[in-house]
Design a protein around this motif. Structure first.
Motif, mmCIF file in Angstrom:
data_model
loop_
_atom_site.group_PDB
_atom_site.id
_atom_site.type_symbol
_atom_site.label_atom_id
_atom_site.label_comp_id
_atom_site.label_asym_id
_atom_site.label_seq_id
_atom_site.Cartn_x
_atom_site.Cartn_y
_atom_site.Cartn_z
ATOM 1 N N VAL A 30 62.842 -12.681 8.060
ATOM 2 C CA VAL A 30 63.378 -11.709 9.254
ATOM 3 C C VAL A 30 64.696 -12.146 9.747
ATOM 4 N N ARG A 31 65.938 -11.457 9.851
ATOM 5 C CA ARG A 31 67.003 -11.823 10.419
ATOM 6 C C ARG A 31 67.151 -10.952 11.868
ATOM 7 N N LEU A 50 61.665 -18.777 21.406
ATOM 8 C CA LEU A 50 60.895 -17.546 21.155
ATOM 9 C C LEU A 50 60.848 -17.072 19.822
ATOM 10 N N LEU A 51 61.943 -17.431 18.982
ATOM 11 C CA LEU A 51 62.082 -16.836 17.731
ATOM 12 C C LEU A 51 61.134 -17.710 16.791
ATOM 13 N N SER A 55 58.008 -16.413 14.576
ATOM 14 C CA SER A 55 57.825 -16.839 13.020
ATOM 15 C C SER A 55 56.376 -17.174 12.731
ATOM 16 N N ARG A 56 55.779 -18.204 13.697
ATOM 17 C CA ARG A 56 54.574 -18.494 13.510
ATOM 18 C C ARG A 56 53.592 -17.388 13.627
ATOM 19 N N PRO A 61 59.500 -16.573 7.638
ATOM 20 C CA PRO A 61 60.548 -17.188 8.467
ATOM 21 C C PRO A 61 61.523 -16.356 9.202
ATOM 22 N N VAL A 62 62.069 -17.026 10.246
ATOM 23 C CA VAL A 62 62.990 -16.019 10.984
ATOM 24 C C VAL A 62 64.066 -16.658 11.082
ATOM 25 N N THR A 63 65.362 -16.119 10.641
ATOM 26 C CA THR A 63 66.690 -16.562 10.975
ATOM 27 C C THR A 63 67.404 -15.839 12.099
ATOM 28 N N MET A 64 68.461 -16.213 12.810
ATOM 29 C CA MET A 64 69.189 -16.065 13.794
ATOM 30 C C MET A 64 70.517 -15.491 13.479
ATOM 31 N N LEU A 65 71.076 -14.665 13.901
ATOM 32 C CA LEU A 65 72.366 -14.217 13.939
ATOM 33 C C LEU A 65 72.972 -14.248 15.298
ATOM 34 N N SER A 66 73.652 -15.204 15.844
ATOM 35 C CA SER A 66 74.415 -15.149 17.035
ATOM 36 C C SER A 66 75.863 -15.150 17.091
#
Length: 334
Positions: A30-31, A50-51, A55-56, A61-66
């Motif tokens: 999840v992006r 927090l992300l 994810s847990r 899995p969670v990826t982050m776009l900053s």
């Protein structure tokens, strides 16, 4: 110091957020996209705990776009590079009405207010400290402001203060710096600008991070309350997954014991949030009204080749607003 008007740099962190014991329903991440409230790296570090918990909780899995600008995040959403996002005002409205996303939650703060306020900051001493003088001779002032998509950094000051005084922020000032709320406050504190747009939440954070610089500043104007930011996600996710994400956000930091304390510490470092409440697209109606009011007032104040051209523009504004409100109420097809 970088400016948000320059070419944006995307910082994508595949964070290894998932616990080894969790069995994901899917290996597709999840992006998550986040607004650049400070710097891109600072925002990434603030959101990472927090992300990781998200994810847990969802088993994926969670990826982050900053990103370094509102425009960069908007482009990522347009290119389908973002599945969930933390957005405010106009950006959240566009994501819902134009980009097939839905609101799942809205942030809350410890003061209990349903929103925050836009601010104008100046130095406490010098020649440029008075709101009266600012409105009388804006062409002598250097402004540091947010991007045009920023609610408190541009839209609300333009709508509630400058346009009613026949001042267009983009053209009337001697010079401008465009950046995050941190950048605008620092610009005034360090003498690179005379007035800055900001907001109550980010200025509180600025006081903690830059106490010496904050002590040089004063607030000369406050707006009406602005609704808090929202969490949005793509409509392609099924209702079961949406409810799982929403449940995680609503329950976060509400428990007792060490786990609840740890989660509350995460939110405190994350712009001093108190938590999240369940929300839907109707929570964006105030944002739609603000965008409508700004567009209408801009059209009324602008010069046109003819009155019929002005009226045609006003009719398009009315039609767009009606379509947005219908979509937010759920009247329009998804």
């Amino acid at each position: 110091m970088w400016l948000l008007g320059c070419a944006a740099m995307l910082v994508v962190a595949a964070m290894g957020l998932q616990a080894a014991s969790a069995q994901p329903a899917s290996s597709v991440p999840v992006r998550f996209g986040i607004l650049p409230l400070g710097g891109a790296f600072e925002s990434r570090n603030d959101w990472e705990p927090l992300l990781a918990d998200l994810s847990r909780a969802i088993g994926r899995p969670v990826t982050m776009l900053s990103v370094t600008s509102y425009e960069a995040l908007e482009q990522a959403i347009q290119r389908d590079q973002v599945d969930m996002a933390f957005l405010s005002g106009k950006m959240a409205l566009d994501a819902v009405t134009l980009r097939r996303m839905n609101v799942v939650a809205q942030v809350t703060r410890h003061d209990g207010l349903p929103g925050y306020r836009a601010l104008l900051l100046t130095r406490k001493s010098g020649d440029y400290t008075s709101l009266k003088n600012l409105l009388a001779e804006p062409e002598k002032w250097r402004i540091a402001r947010g991007e045009s998509r920023s609610v408190s950094g541009f839209i609300v000051p333009q709508l509630q203060l400058f346009l009613p005084n026949h001042i267009a922020m983009e053209t009337r000032f001697r010079s401008e710096v465009v950046g995050t709320h941190q950048v605008t406050a620092l610009a005034v504190a360090n003498g690179e600008a005379d007035v800055a747009t900001n907001n109550t939440a980010d200025f509180e954070r600025f006081r903690l991070q830059f106490p010496a610089e904050a002590d040089r500043l004063q607030v000369i104007w406050e707006s009406e309350l602005i609704p808090h930011a929202q969490i949005v996600m793509r409509r392609e996710y099924d209702d079961t997954f949406r409810r799982k994400v929403q449940g995680f956000l609503v329950d976060y930091a509400r428990g007792k014991g060490p786990r609840g304390d740890a989660e509350r510490a995460v939110l405190k470092s994350l712009h001093d949030l108190a938590g999240f409440v369940a929300a839907d697209n109707s929570s964006l109606m105030p944002a739609a009204k603000l965008a409508y009011q700004l567009a209408r007032q801009s059209a009324m104040n602008s010069q046109w080749v003819s009155e019929s051209a002005r009226q045609a523009r006003l009719q398009r504004i009315e039609a767009t607003y009606a379509e947005q409100m219908a979509a937010l109420r759920g009247d329009a097809p998804r």
